[in-house]
Design a protein around this motif. Structure first.
Motif, mmCIF file in Angstrom:
data_model
loop_
_atom_site.group_PDB
_atom_site.id
_atom_site.type_symbol
_atom_site.label_atom_id
_atom_site.label_comp_id
_atom_site.label_asym_id
_atom_site.label_seq_id
_atom_site.Cartn_x
_atom_site.Cartn_y
_atom_site.Cartn_z
ATOM 1 N N GLU A 86 0.816 -1.209 0.000
ATOM 2 C CA GLU A 86 0.000 0.000 0.000
ATOM 3 C C GLU A 86 0.856 1.268 0.000
ATOM 4 O O GLU A 86 0.449 2.301 -0.508
ATOM 5 N N ARG A 87 2.066 1.195 0.556
ATOM 6 C CA ARG A 87 2.910 2.391 0.650
ATOM 7 C C ARG A 87 3.440 2.852 -0.703
ATOM 8 O O ARG A 87 3.859 3.991 -0.832
ATOM 9 N N PHE A 88 3.384 1.977 -1.735
ATOM 10 C CA PHE A 88 3.983 2.327 -3.017
ATOM 11 C C PHE A 88 2.982 2.441 -4.165
ATOM 12 O O PHE A 88 3.369 2.758 -5.278
ATOM 13 N N VAL A 89 1.704 2.183 -3.907
ATOM 14 C CA VAL A 89 0.724 2.195 -5.000
ATOM 15 C C VAL A 89 0.554 3.572 -5.620
ATOM 16 O O VAL A 89 0.101 3.693 -6.760
ATOM 17 N N ASP A 90 0.933 4.640 -4.918
ATOM 18 C CA ASP A 90 0.823 5.972 -5.502
ATOM 19 C C ASP A 90 1.751 6.143 -6.711
ATOM 20 O O ASP A 90 1.574 7.048 -7.522
ATOM 21 N N LEU A 91 2.708 5.233 -6.877
ATOM 22 C CA LEU A 91 3.595 5.283 -8.049
ATOM 23 C C LEU A 91 2.851 4.956 -9.343
ATOM 24 O O LEU A 91 3.339 5.241 -10.435
ATOM 25 N N ASN A 92 1.669 4.362 -9.232
ATOM 26 C CA ASN A 92 0.877 4.039 -10.427
ATOM 27 C C ASN A 92 0.471 5.277 -11.211
ATOM 28 O O ASN A 92 0.161 5.186 -12.395
ATOM 29 N N GLN A 93 0.497 6.442 -10.576
ATOM 30 C CA GLN A 93 0.137 7.663 -11.293
ATOM 31 C C GLN A 93 1.119 7.984 -12.419
ATOM 32 O O GLN A 93 0.810 8.756 -13.318
#
Length: 170
Positions: A86-93
């Motif tokens: 969950e800590r890295f899913v913002d990289l999907n942007q």
């Protein structure tokens, strides 16, 4: 053996099998591998067909495909290349996103959705202003072509023979 053409790669796999009478027999299997190929335009929407194995973010982005209808029962897992934490899913942007719809459709069977399903799907494609949609299944032939034909025939006055000819040509 691989034979490359503009739109597909054909793999010929040869193997030996032990028959019931104890003798070895040679078998060969031909497997087509199709990159996304434009079949036709349906209104303002480009309709593509492909083998699931040839779909990648690079291929989808190159054709500006924003939705994949996957009838192979297994996900392409392309919506979120970064997953698992969950800590890295913002990289999907920072990646190219393609939505994916899974059709529960076994190989060699018919799809449970009737003409109303295909009409409702088309209505959503238009509503969401999608430019390009790609249909795929394991081999990129049976379920893929049937789904494309069902969509086209349910929302247009095109003759079935013309739709089939267009699909076979691509």
């Amino acid at each position: 053996v691989k034979i490359d053409t503009k739109d597909k790669t054909t793999s010929l796999l040869e193997f030996k099998s032990h028959s019931n009478d104890g003798k070895w027999q040679n078998y060969s299997v031909v497997r087509c591998v199709h990159s996304p190929s434009l079949v036709f335009k349906l209104g303002e929407i480009d309709v593509y067909a492909a083998t699931k194995a040839r779909l990648s973010q690079v291929e989808l982005k190159a054709h500006d495909i924003s939705l994949v209808l996957n009838a192979s029962l297994t996900s392409l897992n392309i919506n979120n290349p970064v997953s698992g934490s969950e800590r890295f899913v913002d990289l999907n942007q920072y990646t190219y996103h393609t939505e994916e719809i899974h059709l529960n459709w076994d190989d060699g069977s018919s799809f449970a959705g009737g003409v109303d399903f295909w009409r409702a799907l088309y209505k959503k494609l238009v509503e969401f202003e999608l430019k390009a949609v790609c249909f795929c299944c394991f081999g990129g032939h049976g379920r893929t072509s049937t789904a494309i034909a069902a969509l086209a025939l349910s929302v247009s006055d095109t003759k079935a023979d013309d739709v089939i000819d267009a699909i076979r040509a691509h």
